[in-house]
Write a protein that holds these residues in place. Sequence first.
Motif, short mmCIF file in Angstrom:
data_model
loop_
_atom_site.label_atom_id
_atom_site.label_comp_id
_atom_site.label_asym_id
_atom_site.label_seq_id
_atom_site.Cartn_x
_atom_site.Cartn_y
_atom_site.Cartn_z
N UNK A 1 -5.49 16.73 4.12
CA UNK A 1 -6.24 15.90 5.06
C UNK A 1 -6.71 14.58 4.45
N UNK A 2 -6.52 14.40 3.15
CA UNK A 2 -7.02 13.20 2.50
C UNK A 2 -6.00 12.07 2.43
N UNK A 3 -4.74 12.37 2.69
CA UNK A 3 -3.73 11.32 2.64
C UNK A 3 -2.39 11.84 3.08
N UNK B 1 -6.17 4.06 0.66
CA UNK B 1 -6.84 5.09 1.47
C UNK B 1 -6.07 5.43 2.75
N UNK B 2 -5.96 6.73 3.03
CA UNK B 2 -5.30 7.18 4.25
C UNK B 2 -3.80 7.28 4.13
N UNK B 3 -3.23 6.61 3.14
CA UNK B 3 -1.78 6.66 2.93
C UNK B 3 -1.46 7.54 1.74
N UNK C 1 -14.36 14.42 -12.02
CA UNK C 1 -15.04 14.88 -10.80
C UNK C 1 -15.34 13.75 -9.81
N UNK C 2 -14.73 12.60 -10.00
CA UNK C 2 -14.89 11.49 -9.07
C UNK C 2 -13.63 11.37 -8.21
N UNK C 3 -13.82 11.16 -6.91
CA UNK C 3 -12.71 10.99 -5.98
C UNK C 3 -12.41 9.50 -5.89
N UNK C 4 -11.27 9.11 -6.45
CA UNK C 4 -10.97 7.69 -6.62
C UNK C 4 -9.81 7.23 -5.74
N UNK C 5 -9.98 6.02 -5.18
CA UNK C 5 -8.93 5.40 -4.37
C UNK C 5 -8.75 3.96 -4.84
N UNK C 6 -7.92 3.25 -4.11
CA UNK C 6 -7.53 1.87 -4.39
C UNK C 6 -8.73 1.02 -4.85
N UNK C 7 -8.56 0.37 -6.01
CA UNK C 7 -9.63 -0.48 -6.53
C UNK C 7 -9.98 -1.64 -5.64
#
Length: 253
Positions: free
Chosen positions: A75-77, A135-137, A145-151
């Motif tokens: 569900x996250x991408x 995000x989303x793709x 333990x950090x949820x990381x996406x596009x800078x």
Amino acid sequence: MKIGLTLSGGGSRGFAHLGVLKALDEFGIKPDHISGSSAGALVGALYCSGLEPEEIGKIIKKKGISGGIKLAFNKLGLFSIEKVEKILLEFIPQNTFDSLKTSLTICATDIQNGEAVYFNSGELSKPVLASCAIPGIFSPVIIDNKTLVDGGVINNLPVEPIENLVDFKIGVNLMPDEKNMPVATAKDILMKCLILTLGKQAEQKYPKFDILIEPEKISSFDGLSLKKSEEMFELGYRAAKNAIKKSGLNNRF
């Protein structure tokens, strides 16, 4: 004089970064510190490892983004970019920041806390993947333990982590505010909203740079397509040569 180079995100427009790097190389200008988000992080990592700009372009075109993704089924991408890690490990087998020939700082976004996270030591590939996780793709990347996406979500032109380490700062922005973009479809509107947001974000940082490079009409290129990679490379190359000559930096080397 220590030189810093900041490379923005921009998807496949990152080929323009390679053109900029080629121009810098031709003038004998070697950055001491490089920082980047998203496409800038990927290009920065490969360049800092010692690969030539044109060689990096060939690697990316041969491997291709589409060849490095797989359905994530969560569900996250929609996709996972774990296979891209294989590309990084193939060409940077040491897989550490310390193994790089040029100092590199990568920006990712902690999506839970809404904060920029910077990496410049330890394992290399995971932070690069996190910085590129649109995000989303693409699925987020978990580090410490950090949820990381596009800078680029928080900081698409991340000069902050290196600005006090250098004497001269060069910025390359591949997501400038483009007022003449069409808005004929829902995709057009979505893209223009993104570019407006990132463009306004970047504009606030322009005074920090001694040279700011924004390749003309770069916003007209599809950031998810490699079809016009050579044109984007050439745009970056020409824009960098013109900016460097105008600044007089070429006469110092």
